[in-house]
Design an enzyme around this catalytic site. Structure first.
Site, short mmCIF file in Angstrom:
data_model
loop_
_atom_site.label_atom_id
_atom_site.label_comp_id
_atom_site.label_asym_id
_atom_site.label_seq_id
_atom_site.Cartn_x
_atom_site.Cartn_y
_atom_site.Cartn_z
N HIS A 157 -15.22 32.46 31.82
CA HIS A 157 -16.20 32.15 31.95
C HIS A 157 -15.03 31.02 32.67
O HIS A 157 -14.21 30.40 32.59
CB HIS A 157 -17.81 31.65 31.51
CG HIS A 157 -17.18 30.94 30.45
ND1 HIS A 157 -17.26 29.79 30.55
CD2 HIS A 157 -17.03 30.25 29.28
CE1 HIS A 157 -17.39 28.37 30.09
NE2 HIS A 157 -17.36 29.06 28.67
N ASP A 182 -12.35 24.70 27.60
CA ASP A 182 -14.11 25.53 27.43
C ASP A 182 -14.33 25.24 29.46
O ASP A 182 -15.42 24.39 29.62
CB ASP A 182 -14.96 24.90 26.78
CG ASP A 182 -16.03 25.81 27.00
OD1 ASP A 182 -16.18 27.12 27.06
OD2 ASP A 182 -17.73 25.68 26.37
N GLU A 195 -21.51 30.46 32.69
CA GLU A 195 -21.74 30.92 31.58
C GLU A 195 -22.69 29.54 30.68
O GLU A 195 -23.25 29.86 30.48
CB GLU A 195 -20.54 31.08 30.94
CG GLU A 195 -20.29 31.35 29.62
CD GLU A 195 -20.51 30.76 28.87
OE1 GLU A 195 -19.99 31.06 27.62
OE2 GLU A 195 -19.83 29.69 28.82
N GLU A 196 -22.41 29.10 30.97
CA GLU A 196 -22.60 27.49 30.16
C GLU A 196 -24.50 27.22 30.55
O GLU A 196 -24.98 26.58 29.97
CB GLU A 196 -22.25 25.64 30.70
CG GLU A 196 -20.62 26.21 30.10
CD GLU A 196 -20.30 25.90 29.09
OE1 GLU A 196 -21.03 26.22 27.69
OE2 GLU A 196 -18.63 25.61 29.15
N ASP A 230 -12.50 33.19 25.35
CA ASP A 230 -13.48 31.69 25.62
C ASP A 230 -12.89 30.63 24.39
O ASP A 230 -13.03 31.02 23.44
CB ASP A 230 -14.91 31.89 25.61
CG ASP A 230 -15.89 30.80 26.16
OD1 ASP A 230 -16.04 29.93 26.05
OD2 ASP A 230 -16.95 31.11 26.02
#
Length: 299
Positions: free
Chosen positions: A119, A131, A165-166, A194
């Site tokens: 992502h 991240d 994604e978050e 990830d």
């Protein structure tokens, strides 16, 4: 990584026959060529680019923002110049349009797709360089190695960078949900990455997809790390985009280097990534890609 997670322009000419995988089955005693390795200088510039994008866009690269759109544009431009066929797949979430970036490398058996992804979005609270700029940069560097080596894989290689994604795996779930049953079955395995550059990493967390009996990729990752005396720890499917694939019945694997101290915070910046760990993660992705690309399953 979502907060639900607990554990983690031209294509390069063929450099030489020793770096290519033939398009026909190899002889029984033949071995695929050794995978190339990357340097920190081939990976870290991508993370520095993502940091600059965040810096000029309010400190983040979140879904629905210019920071995310510019992140996609950066990755796509690199892939287009390397010879990939790229496309943006739009989706809507929380009143904003997002995009998944899909890149296909020409060649390989279209009925046996080896898909690799990460992502690309961050949370609004920070730039998301570990991240998941780290996973996105590692996958991008691996894809560019495919082009630089003029790789001719047996399986078709597809790469993806997911949006939102978050917010709950939105982009990957939208992509998988729109695939036909036949297209889902064509994906042999999905590899997800990830947080690939966490500082103070002592072991790599390798995804075990027991529900779908996936062993090929998982064992390839564990063998790669074992050959270098790097400890691993097995984790299940969940908390990142491989969950979307698992929910659709598609086997998955991949790895993480674990949740960093600055997850979902402004301090998840370039200083939150260890370059050596990022290089090791990228080399592992390249090594396993080369191995899995060399053959196709017998089903």
């Amino acid at each position: 990584m979502t907060s639900r997670r607990s554990l983690p322009r031209s294509a390069a000419a063929v450099i030489g026959l020793s770096l290519t995988l033939t398009a026909v089955p190899a002889a029984a005693d033949a071995r695929p060529p050794a995978a190339p390795t990357v340097s920190e200088q081939q990976v870290m510039p991508h993370l520095r680019a993502l940091q600059r994008i965040a810096d000029r866009n309010g400190g983040n690269r979140a879904h629905g923002t210019k920071g995310y759109a510019q992140s996609v544009a950066y990755v796509r431009d690199a892939l287009d110049r390397a010879g990939f066929r790229t496309r943006l797949v739009p989706f809507t979430h929380d009143g904003a349009t997002g995009h998944n970036l899909i890149a296909d490398w020409p060649g390989g058996d279209p009925d046996h797709v080896l898909m690799t992804g990460a992502h690309l979005d961050s949370v609004k609270e920070g730039p998301g360089i570990n991240d998941n700029g780290s996973g996105s940069a590692a996958v991008l560097a691996a894809a560019l190695q495919v082009a630089e080596s003029g790789l001719r894989p047996q399986r078709h290689l597809r790469f993806a960078w997911w949006g939102a994604e978050e917010q709950g795996l939105i982009g990957s779930a939208d992509y998988v949900g729109k695939l036909s049953g036949a297209d889902r079955r064509r994906i042999d395995v999905y590899l997800n990455f990830d947080q690939a550059g966490s500082k103070n990493t002592r072991q790599w967390l390798v995804v075990h997809d027991d529900e779908h009996d996936e062993t090929e990729a998982q064992q390839a990752f564990e063998a790669w790390f074992a050959e270098r005396d790097i400890p691993t720890f097995d984790i299940g499917v969940g908390g990142s985009d491989h969950e979307s694939f698992g929910n659709a019945g598609i086997p998955s694997s991949g790895f993480s280097t674990g949740i960093s101290d600055c997850i979902h915070e402004a301090c998840d910046d370039l200083a939150n990534v260890d370059p050596k760990t990022e290089k090791t993660s990228t080399d592992a992705i390249v090594g396993v890609l080369w191995k899995l690309a060399a053959t196709t399953p017998r089903h």
